[in-house]
Write a protein that holds these residues in place. Structure first.
Motif, PDB file in Angstrom:
ATOM      1  N   ARG A  39      21.683  34.537  38.788  1.00 12.72           N
ATOM      2  CA  ARG A  39      22.531  34.026  37.719  1.00 12.72           C
ATOM      3  C   ARG A  39      23.265  35.152  37.007  1.00 12.72           C
ATOM      4  NH1 ARG A  39      25.524  33.187  34.450  1.00 12.72           N
ATOM      5  NH2 ARG A  39      25.840  31.390  33.085  1.00 12.72           N
ATOM      6  N   SER A  40      22.664  36.318  36.939  1.00 14.95           N
ATOM      7  CA  SER A  40      23.300  37.454  36.260  1.00 14.95           C
ATOM      8  C   SER A  40      24.517  37.972  37.010  1.00 14.95           C
ATOM      9  CB  SER A  40      22.284  38.600  36.087  1.00 14.95           C
ATOM     10  OG  SER A  40      21.788  39.026  37.353  1.00 14.95           O
ATOM     11  N   GLU A  41      24.652  37.596  38.300  1.00 10.29           N
ATOM     12  CA  GLU A  41      25.794  38.026  39.100  1.00 10.29           C
ATOM     13  C   GLU A  41      26.950  37.036  39.053  1.00 10.29           C
ATOM     14  OE1 GLU A  41      23.009  40.325  42.446  1.00 10.29           O
ATOM     15  OE2 GLU A  41      23.977  38.412  42.924  1.00 10.29           O
ATOM     16  N   MET A  42      26.742  35.881  38.435  1.00  8.62           N
ATOM     17  CA  MET A  42      27.766  34.845  38.400  1.00  8.62           C
ATOM     18  C   MET A  42      28.682  35.024  37.200  1.00  8.62           C
ATOM     19  SD  MET A  42      25.452  31.483  39.293  1.00  8.62           S
ATOM     20  CE  MET A  42      26.703  30.401  38.596  1.00  8.62           C
TER      21      MET A  42
ATOM     22  N   PRO B 129      30.784  33.393  34.254  1.00  3.47           N
ATOM     23  CA  PRO B 129      30.345  32.224  33.465  1.00  3.47           C
ATOM     24  C   PRO B 129      31.324  31.059  33.481  1.00  3.47           C
ATOM     25  CG  PRO B 129      31.229  33.903  32.017  1.00  3.47           C
ATOM     26  CD  PRO B 129      31.242  34.506  33.402  1.00  3.47           C
ATOM     27  N   PHE B 130      31.712  30.615  34.678  1.00  7.03           N
ATOM     28  CA  PHE B 130      32.633  29.474  34.760  1.00  7.03           C
ATOM     29  C   PHE B 130      32.017  28.209  34.174  1.00  7.03           C
ATOM     30  CE2 PHE B 130      34.256  32.118  38.309  1.00  7.03           C
ATOM     31  CZ  PHE B 130      35.571  32.215  37.896  1.00  7.03           C
TER      32      PHE B 130
ATOM     33  N   PRO C 160      33.782  30.270  42.719  1.00  8.34           N
ATOM     34  CA  PRO C 160      32.805  30.485  43.801  1.00  8.34           C
ATOM     35  C   PRO C 160      31.829  29.320  43.974  1.00  8.34           C
ATOM     36  CG  PRO C 160      33.121  32.517  42.587  1.00  8.34           C
ATOM     37  CD  PRO C 160      33.890  31.465  41.841  1.00  8.34           C
ATOM     38  N   ILE C 161      31.373  28.721  42.874  1.00 10.00           N
ATOM     39  CA  ILE C 161      30.450  27.593  42.985  1.00 10.00           C
ATOM     40  C   ILE C 161      31.178  26.367  43.539  1.00 10.00           C
ATOM     41  CG2 ILE C 161      28.914  26.050  41.724  1.00 10.00           C
ATOM     42  CD1 ILE C 161      27.893  28.900  41.960  1.00 10.00           C
ATOM     43  N   GLY C 162      32.374  26.103  43.032  1.00  8.66           N
ATOM     44  CA  GLY C 162      33.146  24.978  43.539  1.00  8.66           C
ATOM     45  C   GLY C 162      33.484  25.131  45.006  1.00  8.66           C
TER      46      GLY C 162
ATOM     47  N   MET D 216      35.206  20.378  35.607  1.00  8.39           N
ATOM     48  CA  MET D 216      35.639  21.576  34.900  1.00  8.39           C
ATOM     49  C   MET D 216      34.509  22.153  34.054  1.00  8.39           C
ATOM     50  SD  MET D 216      39.513  20.368  33.849  1.00  8.39           S
ATOM     51  CE  MET D 216      40.019  21.962  33.226  1.00  8.39           C
ATOM     52  N   ARG D 217      33.740  21.279  33.389  1.00  9.03           N
ATOM     53  CA  ARG D 217      32.632  21.747  32.560  1.00  9.03           C
ATOM     54  C   ARG D 217      31.546  22.401  33.407  1.00  9.03           C
ATOM     55  NH1 ARG D 217      28.224  18.918  30.203  1.00  9.03           N
ATOM     56  NH2 ARG D 217      29.001  16.973  31.100  1.00  9.03           N
TER      57      ARG D 217
END
Length: 421
Positions: free
Chosen positions: A3-6, A8-9, A43-45, A26-27
């Motif tokens: 999580r620390s590498e993501m 904050p989208f 990246p997550i999307g 979006m949220r």
């Protein structure tokens, strides 16, 4: 992923002008809006998007589809030859290059696939063939409803080529069945409706329409469990009402809204005849190649899944570990990422597979924020390291639906691998 590498989208809020489904995507940090009808994937999307594409590609390959890639920038010549340069002009993005040649950004690729096989397909023995791609399309449409109607979008478009109408019928049914499997795997409620061919041409077509609270069309669909019949306000025969008997099975029709997620066309010789695409037949003569065209909108699928499965807490993705849509299979949620909990969290991170696991290691997040973000992203499993572990040595596993179970550390990876949350 740690999580620390993501970036904050997921902390970004929607702008207040979107419907609930768009606001949730979006949220959750899956997409960001770049302008009217223009969205970028985080990246997550992108992980979610690629998972959807992987399921579709597997099913297309299973029915003999061969993947190709056609250019999105097209010379006007192939479009003028088919007669669609003028017909598509209202929605087609056109431009002129430095040499004064007219080009367009392809809104579809029927002309392109004919050009691809021209001079290669020569005999009836070369057919049938099913070609598909997953690529961007461009239409200057009236943008609305978030990912449902955009100016740039991703489509899985497939094209079958045949020597006879009977062969087209066989392949059409084969692709249609594959579409049903795809949408079932994605956990979607949908109907199949007769549709207008409009600018595409050809003899007839069908739309696959997902149920939606906020859709783009009015949908009347059969409520019987095994019936997919439906009609929309855009269907050629749309004179059915809620409560009417289903013409196919006798069940009752219900009214609602829908989102078109797929479309299948019997095109006949609509594109091959203007291009002169023929094959030698068995008697030594020539015949025009017959075509089918089949499309699935990737972003529309994502929207429809969130629409049907999301809740006030976040996304809820269908599928097993091996048919998953979720960006991660597991989230590891320690009460604190330090000391003995850190050691166990790292062991579980390796055991569950780093590429498929989100490890909440950011010291700035509270345990409540970690729970909330895991649900917001729709991660199927939370592996919780807290007071229960310290007291008993057992890990708490919580599924996305809130059900829990307990297991020793060494059993967690196997449970996550085998059990459907």
């Amino acid at each position: 992923m740690r999580r620390s590498e993501m970036l904050p989208f997921a902390s970004r809020e929607a702008d207040g002008h979107e419907n609930a489904t768009v606001a949730l995507t979006m949220r959750a940090g899956l997409v960001r809006r770049f302008g009217s009808g223009l969205y970028g994937f985080t990246p997550i999307g992108q992980r979610v998007r690629e998972n959807i594409i992987s399921i579709i590609a597997r099913e297309m390959n299973a029915i003999g589809g061969q993947r190709v890639r056609l250019p999105s920038l097209n010379d006007s010549g192939i479009w003028k030859r088919s007669g669609r340069w003028a017909n598509f002009d209202d929605e087609m993005f056109t431009l002129e290059n430095r040499d004064g040649k007219h080009l367009c950004l392809a809104p579809s690729h029927e002309e392109g696939v004919v050009h691809l096989v021209d001079g290669v397909v020569r005999s009836y023995e070369d057919l049938p063939v099913l070609l598909y791609q997953v690529t961007s399309k461009y239409r200057d449409d009236h943008a609305r409803n978030g990912l449902v109607r955009t100016k740039e979008f991703t489509m899985k478009d497939a094209y079958s080529l045949h020597a006879t109408d009977d062969s087209l019928e066989t392949y059409y049914d084969r692709v249609r069945a594959a579409y049903v499997r795809i949408f079932d795997l994605l956990g979607l409620e949908f109907a199949i409706t007769v549709a207008e061919n409009s600018v595409m041409g050809g003899s007839n077509s069908e739309e696959f329409v997902a149920l939606a609270d906020t859709g783009t069309c009015v949908l009347h669909r059969c409520t019987a469990a095994d019936c997919r019949f439906g009609v929309t306000d855009e269907s050629p025969t749309a004179d059915l009402s809620a409560g009417d008997p289903c013409p196919e099975c006798g069940g009752r029709l219900a009214a609602g809204e829908g989102i078109e997620i797929g479309h299948a066309f019997k095109l006949g010789t609509r594109y091959t005849e203007p291009a002169g695409l023929t094959v030698d037949d068995a008697d030594g003569g020539e015949r025009d190649v017959v075509m089918g065209s089949y499309g699935i909108g990737i972003e529309r699928l994502l929207h429809a899944i969130v629409e049907q499965h999301g809740d006030e807490n976040g996304c809820y993705w269908p599928g097993s570990r091996h048919d998953r849509v979720a960006p991660f299979v597991t989230s590891i949620v320690p009460l604190e990422y330090d000391g003995d909990l850190r050691d166990v969290a790292d062991r579980l991170y390796d055991a569950c597979g780093r590429d498929e696991t989100l490890l909440f290691d950011d010291p700035e997040q509270t345990i409540g924020e970690r729970f909330a973000e895991s649900d917001l992203l729709g991660v199927p499993w939370k592996v919780i390291l807290g007071n229960h572990y310290r007291e008993t040595g057992e890990i708490e596993l919580e599924a996305r639906d809130g059900t829990t179970r307990y297991a020793p550390v060494e059993a967690v990876a196997d449970i996550v691998e085998r059990a459907a949350p």
